[in-house]
Design a protein around this motif. Structure first.
Motif, PDB file in Angstrom:
ATOM      1  N   LEU A 194       0.852  -1.182   0.000  1.00 10.86           N
ATOM      2  CA  LEU A 194       0.000   0.000   0.000  1.00 10.86           C
ATOM      3  C   LEU A 194       0.887   1.229   0.000  1.00 10.86           C
ATOM      4  CD1 LEU A 194      -2.654  -0.784   2.797  1.00 10.86           C
ATOM      5  CD2 LEU A 194      -2.919  -1.077   0.319  1.00 10.86           C
ATOM      6  N   GLU A 195       0.330   2.333  -0.517  1.00  8.24           N
ATOM      7  CA  GLU A 195       0.993   3.617  -0.386  1.00  8.24           C
ATOM      8  C   GLU A 195       0.023   4.616   0.215  1.00  8.24           C
ATOM      9  OE1 GLU A 195       2.341   4.678  -4.258  1.00  8.24           O
ATOM     10  OE2 GLU A 195       0.332   5.016  -5.039  1.00  8.24           O
ATOM     11  N   ARG A 196       0.573   5.538   0.996  1.00  9.86           N
ATOM     12  CA  ARG A 196      -0.235   6.590   1.631  1.00  9.86           C
ATOM     13  C   ARG A 196      -0.271   7.793   0.698  1.00  9.86           C
ATOM     14  NH1 ARG A 196       0.640   7.869   7.715  1.00  9.86           N
ATOM     15  NH2 ARG A 196       1.508   9.727   6.801  1.00  9.86           N
ATOM     16  N   ARG A 197      -1.468   8.369   0.587  1.00 11.20           N
ATOM     17  CA  ARG A 197      -1.628   9.582  -0.214  1.00 11.20           C
ATOM     18  C   ARG A 197      -2.350  10.626   0.644  1.00 11.20           C
ATOM     19  NH1 ARG A 197      -3.568   6.912  -5.833  1.00 11.20           N
ATOM     20  NH2 ARG A 197      -1.536   6.103  -6.443  1.00 11.20           N
ATOM     21  N   TYR A 247      -4.644  10.925   5.437  1.00 12.44           N
ATOM     22  CA  TYR A 247      -4.097  10.053   4.401  1.00 12.44           C
ATOM     23  C   TYR A 247      -5.115   8.997   4.011  1.00 12.44           C
ATOM     24  CZ  TYR A 247       0.278  12.286   5.497  1.00 12.44           C
ATOM     25  OH  TYR A 247       1.245  13.227   5.684  1.00 12.44           O
ATOM     26  N   GLU A 248      -5.065   8.654   2.726  1.00 12.32           N
ATOM     27  CA  GLU A 248      -5.806   7.499   2.257  1.00 12.32           C
ATOM     28  C   GLU A 248      -4.789   6.527   1.687  1.00 12.32           C
ATOM     29  OE1 GLU A 248      -8.619   9.025  -0.533  1.00 12.32           O
ATOM     30  OE2 GLU A 248      -7.142   9.281  -2.109  1.00 12.32           O
ATOM     31  N   TYR A 249      -5.226   5.317   1.454  1.00  6.78           N
ATOM     32  CA  TYR A 249      -4.316   4.245   1.049  1.00  6.78           C
ATOM     33  C   TYR A 249      -4.731   3.717  -0.308  1.00  6.78           C
ATOM     34  CZ  TYR A 249      -2.822   4.679   5.799  1.00  6.78           C
ATOM     35  OH  TYR A 249      -2.329   5.196   6.969  1.00  6.78           O
ATOM     36  N   ASP A 250      -3.724   3.411  -1.103  1.00  5.37           N
ATOM     37  CA  ASP A 250      -3.978   2.837  -2.414  1.00  5.37           C
ATOM     38  C   ASP A 250      -3.004   1.690  -2.621  1.00  5.37           C
ATOM     39  OD1 ASP A 250      -5.246   2.466  -4.816  1.00  5.37           O
ATOM     40  OD2 ASP A 250      -4.430   4.255  -5.770  1.00  5.37           O
ATOM     41  N   LEU A 251      -3.389   0.771  -3.483  1.00  3.82           N
ATOM     42  CA  LEU A 251      -2.550  -0.385  -3.767  1.00  3.82           C
ATOM     43  C   LEU A 251      -1.383   0.003  -4.665  1.00  3.82           C
ATOM     44  CD1 LEU A 251      -5.507  -2.759  -4.464  1.00  3.82           C
ATOM     45  CD2 LEU A 251      -3.902  -3.016  -2.578  1.00  3.82           C
ATOM     46  N   THR A 252      -0.246  -0.560  -4.391  1.00  6.33           N
ATOM     47  CA  THR A 252       0.907  -0.455  -5.281  1.00  6.33           C
ATOM     48  C   THR A 252       0.776  -1.578  -6.308  1.00  6.33           C
ATOM     49  OG1 THR A 252       2.214  -2.003  -3.979  1.00  6.33           O
ATOM     50  CG2 THR A 252       2.345   0.355  -3.354  1.00  6.33           C
ATOM     51  N   PRO A 253       1.639  -1.619  -7.307  1.00  2.00           N
ATOM     52  CA  PRO A 253       1.605  -2.766  -8.227  1.00  2.00           C
ATOM     53  C   PRO A 253       1.730  -4.111  -7.498  1.00  2.00           C
ATOM     54  CG  PRO A 253       2.888  -1.003  -9.209  1.00  2.00           C
ATOM     55  CD  PRO A 253       2.559  -0.573  -7.781  1.00  2.00           C
TER      56      PRO A 253
END
Length: 147
Positions: free
Chosen positions: A66-69, A80-86
């Protein structure tokens, strides 16, 4: 999977479970896949303790799943919200396989959801296929040491 002894320190399954084997980790990844990306929404949806969620999110970010945005709503502090990395997106067959297994062996009725191809509406099935295009039954699966 017969006849090959794998050192646990080098075993890819053992390594993956070191990252994903803690309770809640795969459920967090599942929810982020499904668009639940903000801490409060994850906490509410999962009914998980805030400190546990904080620790799991930190571990998934550290592991590169995950990455924080940052985001900021008007009048509020930066959050922050979280999104998947590759690497995180590469977990979708794992999640689909776990769901199919749970539907087959643990469900007490029809499955709550079915994966579908958004473009055509067809049901999605995971089918193991070798590099030559043959469907592989588990009884036909073997392991060989990497070259």
């Amino acid at each position: 999977m017969r006849g090959v002894v794998i050192d646990n320190d080098r075993c890819s399954i053992a390594r993956a479970l070191g990252v994903l084997g803690e309770r809640w980790s795969l459920q967090i990844v599942r929810d982020v896949f499904n668009g639940v990306r903000r801490f409060d929404a994850l906490q509410q949806h999962l009914a998980i303790a805030r400190n546990v969620l904080t620790n799991r999110l930190h571990g998934l970010v550290e592991a590169g799943l995950l990455e924080r945005r940052p985001y900021q709503e008007f009048g509020s502090r930066v959050r922050y919200e979280y999104d998947l990395t590759p690497a995180g997106r590469d977990l979708w067959p794992v999640l689909m396989s776990l769901m199919a297994w749970g539907d087959r062996h643990l469900a007490d009725g029809p499955p709550p959801v079915e994966p579908e191809h958004v473009d055509c509406g067809g049901r999605v099935k995971l089918v193991p296929v070798c590099e030559h295009g043959h469907t592989v039954d588990p009884k036909q699966l073997g392991l060989r040491l990497s070259r």
